[in-house]
Design a protein around this motif. Structure first.
Motif, PDB file in Angstrom:
ATOM      1  N   ASP A 176      32.862  44.857 -63.989  1.00 13.52           N
ATOM      2  CA  ASP A 176      33.673  44.070 -64.930  1.00 13.52           C
ATOM      3  C   ASP A 176      33.001  42.749 -65.298  1.00 13.52           C
ATOM      4  N   SER A 177      31.692  42.695 -65.165  1.00 10.48           N
ATOM      5  CA  SER A 177      30.936  41.469 -65.456  1.00 10.48           C
ATOM      6  C   SER A 177      30.831  41.231 -66.958  1.00 10.48           C
TER       7      SER A 177
ATOM      8  N   VAL B 293      28.133  44.867 -60.968  1.00  5.55           N
ATOM      9  CA  VAL B 293      29.500  44.364 -61.107  1.00  5.55           C
ATOM     10  C   VAL B 293      30.078  44.935 -62.398  1.00  5.55           C
TER      11      VAL B 293
ATOM     12  N   SER C 169      24.453  41.005 -60.746  1.00  8.82           N
ATOM     13  CA  SER C 169      25.705  40.279 -60.980  1.00  8.82           C
ATOM     14  C   SER C 169      26.246  40.453 -62.391  1.00  8.82           C
ATOM     15  N   GLY C 170      25.364  40.593 -63.368  1.00  8.32           N
ATOM     16  CA  GLY C 170      25.800  40.722 -64.751  1.00  8.32           C
ATOM     17  C   GLY C 170      26.326  39.445 -65.362  1.00  8.32           C
ATOM     18  N   LYS C 171      25.923  38.297 -64.818  1.00  7.55           N
ATOM     19  CA  LYS C 171      26.435  37.047 -65.386  1.00  7.55           C
ATOM     20  C   LYS C 171      25.382  35.956 -65.564  1.00  7.55           C
TER      21      LYS C 171
ATOM     22  N   VAL D 271      24.214  47.583 -64.305  1.00  5.49           N
ATOM     23  CA  VAL D 271      24.789  46.409 -63.647  1.00  5.49           C
ATOM     24  C   VAL D 271      25.670  46.850 -62.488  1.00  5.49           C
TER      25      VAL D 271
ATOM     26  N   GLU E 240      21.613  31.982 -61.486  1.00  5.65           N
ATOM     27  CA  GLU E 240      22.039  31.959 -62.887  1.00  5.65           C
ATOM     28  C   GLU E 240      21.055  31.140 -63.710  1.00  5.65           C
TER      29      GLU E 240
END
Length: 348
Positions: free
Chosen positions: A134-135, A132, A106-108, A130, A346
């Motif tokens: 644009d994460s 995603v 997810s990169g978040k 990653v 997360e």
């Protein structure tokens, strides 16, 4: 155990998405070619003194593969960061001259973001693998290699894990400027498609009634053993523990007895002899051992023959995913909907 309301094995998201891995890797190798060459050139110029990885879950198992891959092919010491050191303890690290690799679907995840931010401040060159593009992680890192796995709806990561392994192998191949590895990499998509077709129904039959098992790997195959154990937990409700073929003798072997189930991943490299010796020891104790490898042993699950040792683990986990999906349903679980889990975790 009630399987009446469950889908057929070939109708799950997990089955569909894992089966896309060959196409994902083919696209990734093509689309990332210029990015990987540029990253490799920068790394050769940067000459890192060490590599640190940061990841959780399946991505951390990809990081285990990265450790053995980087250390065997490049001779660079590679270790795994504990994300809580930066995110919870908030202790600064001495990372000047270090390549810091963060791996995430997810990169978040807040803890990964906190650690990459701290690594940059501590002087590291940061690289994100990653899915995603644009994460927040992709925006933060100095270098980015998109996994190109596309949307993954099943909670259990499959094609994104394989995409992490292929991206790592692509990077190391160019960084090492290895023509031998380039040849193997070009053959990877076709080999993945072949690995997906293999019949591991013997493993489904053997593991459907069990409650606990060991999953064994060594060297380049250890991260795959970790990943397989996680998937057996989350999709099949099966208590599976991963061990190195070397470490399992240091204590865990004490609980192995008659009919104790063991799944072994083996590749044709310097670890083969010790792994086969361990399999014989398990069997002398009466264990029920399944071997994914080319070893000349009974109860061997089919694998792509003569695969290069850096490729063989990637192919083996592809075959495993198909088996795990079928095993989940045989045990009365829906592999796309593991209890108590979400697609994106997360962690702070």
């Amino acid at each position: 155990m009630n399987t009446a309301s469950l889908p057929a094995p070939d109708q799950t998201l997990m089955h569909r998405e894992a089966g896309e891995a060959a196409a994902v890797v083919s696209h990734q190798l093509s689309d990332n070619a210029s990015r990987v060459k540029a990253a490799a050139e920068r790394l050769r110029a940067y000459r890192p003194r060490a590599v640190v990885t940061c990841a959780r879950g399946s991505s951390d198992h990809a990081a285990t593969f990265a450790k053995y891959l980087i250390e065997t092919q490049l001779g660079l010491i590679t270790c795994s960061a504990a994300p809580s050191v930066g995110s919870v303890y908030q202790r600064p690290q001495q990372l000047d001259g270090v390549l810091y690799i963060a791996i995430s679907q997810s990169g978040k995840s807040p803890d990964l973001l906190a650690n990459v931010e701290r690594a940059k401040a501590a002087g590291a060159l940061t690289l994100a693998l990653v899915n995603v593009a644009d994460s927040p992680l992709a925006q933060m890192a100095d270098l980015v290699l998109p996994l190109q796995a596309g949307q993954e709806l099943s909670v259990a990561a499959t094609k994104s894990f394989i995409a992490s392994l292929s991206a790592l192998l692509h990077l190391v191949t160019e960084w090492a400027d290895s023509e031998a590895l380039r040849t193997e990499l070009r053959q990877l998509p076709e080999a993945l498609a072949r690995a997906w077709s293999f019949d591991w129904s013997d493993a489904v039959k053997a593991l459907t009634p069990v409650h606990n098992l060991f999953v064994i790997g060594r060297g380049l195959g250890f991260g795959i053993a970790q990943e397989a154990a996680l998937k057996l937990k989350e999709t099949c409700g099966l208590h599976a523990e991963a061990f190195s073929a070397a470490e399992v003798r240091h204590g865990p072997m004490a609980i192995v007895g008659e009919n104790f189930p063991v799944l072994v991943f083996a590749q044709q490299d310097e670890t083969r002899e010790s792994t086969e010796s361990l399999v014989q020891e398990f069997r002398q104790r009466g264990a029920r051992v399944l071997v994914a490898g080319e070893a000349d042993l009974a109860d061997t699950l089919p694998v792509v023959p003569e695969a290069h040792p850096v490729i063989a683990p990637i192919l083996a986990i592809q075959s495993f995913y198909r088996m795990a999906n079928a095993l989940a349903i045989a045990r009365g679980y829906h592999p796309d909907e593991p209890p108590h889990l979400n697609k994106v975790t997360e962690t702070v």
